[in-house]
Design a protein around this motif. Structure first.
Motif, short mmCIF file in Angstrom:
data_model
loop_
_atom_site.label_atom_id
_atom_site.label_comp_id
_atom_site.label_asym_id
_atom_site.label_seq_id
_atom_site.Cartn_x
_atom_site.Cartn_y
_atom_site.Cartn_z
N VAL A 127 41.33 44.90 36.90
CA VAL A 127 41.19 45.62 35.64
C VAL A 127 40.65 47.03 35.86
O VAL A 127 40.63 47.85 34.93
CB VAL A 127 40.27 44.86 34.66
CG1 VAL A 127 40.94 43.59 34.18
CG2 VAL A 127 38.90 44.58 35.28
N LYS A 128 40.25 47.34 37.09
CA LYS A 128 39.82 48.71 37.38
C LYS A 128 40.96 49.69 37.17
O LYS A 128 40.74 50.87 36.89
CB LYS A 128 39.30 48.80 38.82
CG LYS A 128 37.99 48.07 39.06
CD LYS A 128 37.54 48.21 40.50
CE LYS A 128 36.23 47.46 40.73
NZ LYS A 128 35.80 47.57 42.16
N PHE A 129 42.20 49.23 37.32
CA PHE A 129 43.35 50.09 37.09
C PHE A 129 43.47 50.53 35.64
O PHE A 129 44.17 51.48 35.32
CB PHE A 129 44.65 49.38 37.50
CG PHE A 129 44.89 49.35 38.98
CD1 PHE A 129 45.50 50.41 39.62
CD2 PHE A 129 44.52 48.25 39.74
CE1 PHE A 129 45.74 50.38 40.99
CE2 PHE A 129 44.75 48.21 41.11
CZ PHE A 129 45.36 49.28 41.74
N THR A 130 42.81 49.82 34.74
CA THR A 130 42.88 50.14 33.31
C THR A 130 41.48 50.25 32.71
O THR A 130 41.21 49.74 31.62
CB THR A 130 43.69 49.06 32.56
OG1 THR A 130 43.21 47.75 32.91
CG2 THR A 130 45.16 49.15 32.91
N GLY A 131 40.59 50.92 33.43
CA GLY A 131 39.27 51.21 32.89
C GLY A 131 38.39 50.01 32.67
O GLY A 131 37.55 50.01 31.76
N ASN A 132 38.58 48.96 33.49
CA ASN A 132 37.81 47.71 33.35
C ASN A 132 38.06 47.03 32.00
O ASN A 132 37.22 46.28 31.51
CB ASN A 132 36.32 47.95 33.55
CG ASN A 132 35.98 48.30 34.98
OD1 ASN A 132 36.42 47.63 35.92
ND2 ASN A 132 35.21 49.37 35.18
N LEU A 133 39.23 47.31 31.43
CA LEU A 133 39.64 46.66 30.18
C LEU A 133 40.95 45.91 30.41
O LEU A 133 41.78 46.34 31.20
CB LEU A 133 39.86 47.70 29.08
CG LEU A 133 38.66 48.50 28.62
CD1 LEU A 133 39.12 49.61 27.67
CD2 LEU A 133 37.64 47.61 27.93
N ARG A 134 41.13 44.81 29.72
CA ARG A 134 42.42 44.13 29.70
C ARG A 134 43.25 44.77 28.59
O ARG A 134 42.90 44.67 27.42
CB ARG A 134 42.25 42.63 29.46
CG ARG A 134 41.60 41.90 30.62
CD ARG A 134 41.14 40.50 30.23
NE ARG A 134 42.22 39.70 29.71
CZ ARG A 134 42.20 39.13 28.50
NH1 ARG A 134 41.18 39.31 27.69
NH2 ARG A 134 43.21 38.37 28.11
N THR A 135 44.32 45.44 28.98
CA THR A 135 45.16 46.10 27.98
C THR A 135 45.98 45.07 27.22
O THR A 135 46.04 43.89 27.58
CB THR A 135 46.07 47.13 28.65
OG1 THR A 135 46.78 46.51 29.73
CG2 THR A 135 45.26 48.30 29.18
N CYS A 136 46.68 45.54 26.19
CA CYS A 136 47.35 44.64 25.25
C CYS A 136 48.30 43.67 25.93
O CYS A 136 48.42 42.51 25.54
CB CYS A 136 48.11 45.46 24.22
SG CYS A 136 48.82 44.50 22.87
N ILE A 137 48.98 44.12 26.96
CA ILE A 137 50.01 43.30 27.59
C ILE A 137 49.42 42.05 28.25
O ILE A 137 50.11 41.05 28.44
CB ILE A 137 50.81 44.13 28.61
CG1 ILE A 137 52.22 43.55 28.80
CG2 ILE A 137 50.07 44.29 29.92
CD1 ILE A 137 53.18 44.49 29.47
N TYR A 138 48.13 42.09 28.59
CA TYR A 138 47.47 40.94 29.21
C TYR A 138 46.75 40.06 28.20
O TYR A 138 46.17 39.04 28.57
CB TYR A 138 46.47 41.42 30.27
CG TYR A 138 47.12 42.03 31.48
CD1 TYR A 138 47.83 41.24 32.39
CD2 TYR A 138 47.06 43.39 31.72
CE1 TYR A 138 48.44 41.79 33.50
CE2 TYR A 138 47.68 43.96 32.84
CZ TYR A 138 48.37 43.15 33.72
OH TYR A 138 48.98 43.71 34.82
N LEU A 139 46.75 40.44 26.92
CA LEU A 139 46.06 39.67 25.89
C LEU A 139 46.99 38.64 25.27
O LEU A 139 48.17 38.90 25.05
CB LEU A 139 45.53 40.60 24.79
CG LEU A 139 44.54 41.68 25.21
CD1 LEU A 139 44.22 42.58 24.01
CD2 LEU A 139 43.27 41.06 25.76
#
Length: 491
Positions: A127-139
């Motif tokens: 998740v470091k690739f996306t600011g330590n956040l799970r973006t919508c596609i992974y939700l």
């Protein structure tokens, strides 16, 4: 999804109930037999490794699925898919492959499948690739943030329709001017970098609301930054086709660290924060996101969904046109000349290009931008293929390889062949119910409660415009998916 002017209308029915019957035979259908899922995962450690080598090295993805389907005499079977243990510690490669239109359809039913963290199966980049956040596609759709972010992305695309067309045409002018100059100087023009620069500038302006030319670093290298950021996340899961065993050793044997692209991502983040502030604030004020959530999801939508998707699909579309030996190029040009002529391209004008639309849909059928789809069973349920029923247990991972699914002979006549006219006429339009490139049927609707791509309408519409632009500008165009070798300007 709210549509730009001229986008085709969509049905909002559930994907499992909105499909026309697969069989039009008059007698009532007999109950399908319950069958044990064939196939196995092999010996511990060795089975996943052998399947990985078969997938990446010995057969390749297409033949990997095709040969197993033939071996088991079934479109549903158990197998392993890379990445695999032990080189990816903790990853379980066991999947149930679903390779016909009917079984694949279950991946769209949010009541029975969970989409949490399964974009690439059991493997997920840091998740470091996306600011330590799970973006919508992974939700998963059951997670509250999914609806907020999905609606934000849908709103972005809706509002972008006001500049989408003008930015597309302006950047296509630059792209093909560059190609013509290169052909004159060198005899041919490489396609990859000019196309990606065109896409980056167009999509950044349309989606983020920020002009890349306001930042010289982003204008010159933004597309390459996205390339590197995207590549490090997906390299362990895709076949590149370089000399083996080097591909296995250096590309598929470990997850790449975010540190390699931290600088690139920071520059892109800062650019969006500064120049895309209006869109970011809309995410905060109208959709309840934090500023960080808005920016990271904007970057993911731009980099993975839009830039990555078009970068994968448009070269194939161009290659299909430029390498044509069947006469379809002449037919496409004739339709564009007769129905649009030299008039300005717009969303409405391409609605009448039936052959162009069918050509794009057929290219999407055989070359979907994202070939693999996954879903984890949310509960025990029974999965149906055309000829059997299978018991699925809660927690089992389903995997569909879409290029094989889209060759279902019970749905598509002569499915291995490219037929540009396949989706024309009433019968052809009915087949759009089975065109699944967008993680759902082309006749479906993307909503906050499903995982269908928000760009389900705008991607084919942009591709229609792209093809029409080519044949307004050129009498003929030659080359491949990687280069253009000759063009004849329109008379």
């Amino acid at each position: 999804m709210s549509k730009a002017p001229g986008m085709p209308s969509s049905s909002s029915s559930s994907p499992l109930t909105s499909q026309p019957p697969l069989s039009t035979a008059s007698p009532p259908a007999m109950p399908l037999p319950l069958r044990t899922i064939p196939g196995s995962y092999g010996w511990p450690l060795l089975g996943p490794i052998f399947d990985r080598l078969d997938y990446f090295w010995f057969r390749g993805p297409a033949n990997f699925f095709k040969k197993r389907m033939e071996k088991h005499k079934s479109t549903v079977f158990r197998t392993n898919l890379p990445p695999t243990w032990p080189l990816f510690l903790g990853i379980n490669p066991n999947v149930i492959a679903v390779l016909d239109c009917k079984s694949f359809l279950h991946l769209f039913d949010m009541e029975i499948v969970d989409k949490k963290n399964v974009l690439a199966g059991d493997y997920m980049p840091s998740v470091k690739f996306t600011g330590n956040l799970r973006t919508c596609i992974y939700l998963d759709t059951s997670e509250p943030q999914h609806a907020k972010i999905k609606n934000f992305v849908i709103d972005i695309l809706k509002r972008s329709s006001t500049v989408w067309l003008t930015e597309l045409k302006a950047n296509l002018d630059i792209l093909f001017d560059t190609i013509e100059t290169s052909i004159s100087a060198k005899g041919s023009a490489r396609l990859s970098f000019p196309l990606q620069k065109c896409l980056f500038n167009f999509l950044t302006t349309a989606i983020v609301g920020a002009d890349p030319t306001t930042d010289p670093t982003i204008a010159d290298s933004g597309y390459a930054m996205l390339d590197r950021w995207l590549a490090l996340q997906i390299l362990p899961t895709i076949k590149i086709g370089i000399l083996q065993p080097f591909e296995e050793i250096f590309l598929h044997s470990f997850a790449y660290p975010f540190a390699l692209v931290r600088g690139d991502y920071s520059k892109l983040y800062n650019f969006v924060e500064k120049h895309g502030n209006e869109v970011v604030q809309r995410g905060v004020n109208e959709f309840g996101l934090t500023k960080e959530e808005a920016i990271h999801n904007l970057l993911f939508t731009l980099g993975f969904n839009a830039f990555g998707g078009f970068s994968a699909f448009l070269p194939t579309l161009i290659g299909t046109i430029t390498s044509d030996k069947t006469g379809i190029q002449e037919k496409l040009r004739k339709e564009v000349k007769e129905k649009i002529g030299s008039s300005s391209l717009n969303f409405e004008s391409v609605k009448d290009l039936e052959l162009v639309q069918s050509f794009v849909h057929e290219t999407l059928r055989l070359n979907p931008p994202v070939p693999l789809q996954y879903g984890r069973a949310r509960k025990d349920f029974q999965l149906s293929s055309h000829d059997s029923v299978y018991d699925i247990k809660k927690g089992e991972l389903l995997c569909g390889y879409q290029p094989q699914v889209m060759k279902d002979s019970k749905v598509f006549e002569d499915p291995e062949s490219f037929k540009a006219e396949r989706f024309m006429g009433e019968k052809g339009r009915e087949l759009l119910n089975y065109l699944y490139w967008s993680n759902g049927p082309q006749t479906g609707s993307t909503t906050e409660s499903n995982k269908q791509c928000p760009g389900k309408d705008i991607v084919p519409l942009t591709s229609f415009l792209f093809v029409a632009y080519i044949f307004q500008r050129y009498e003929s165009i030659s080359g491949s998916s990687s280069s253009i070798t000759a063009v004849e300007k329109a008379k």
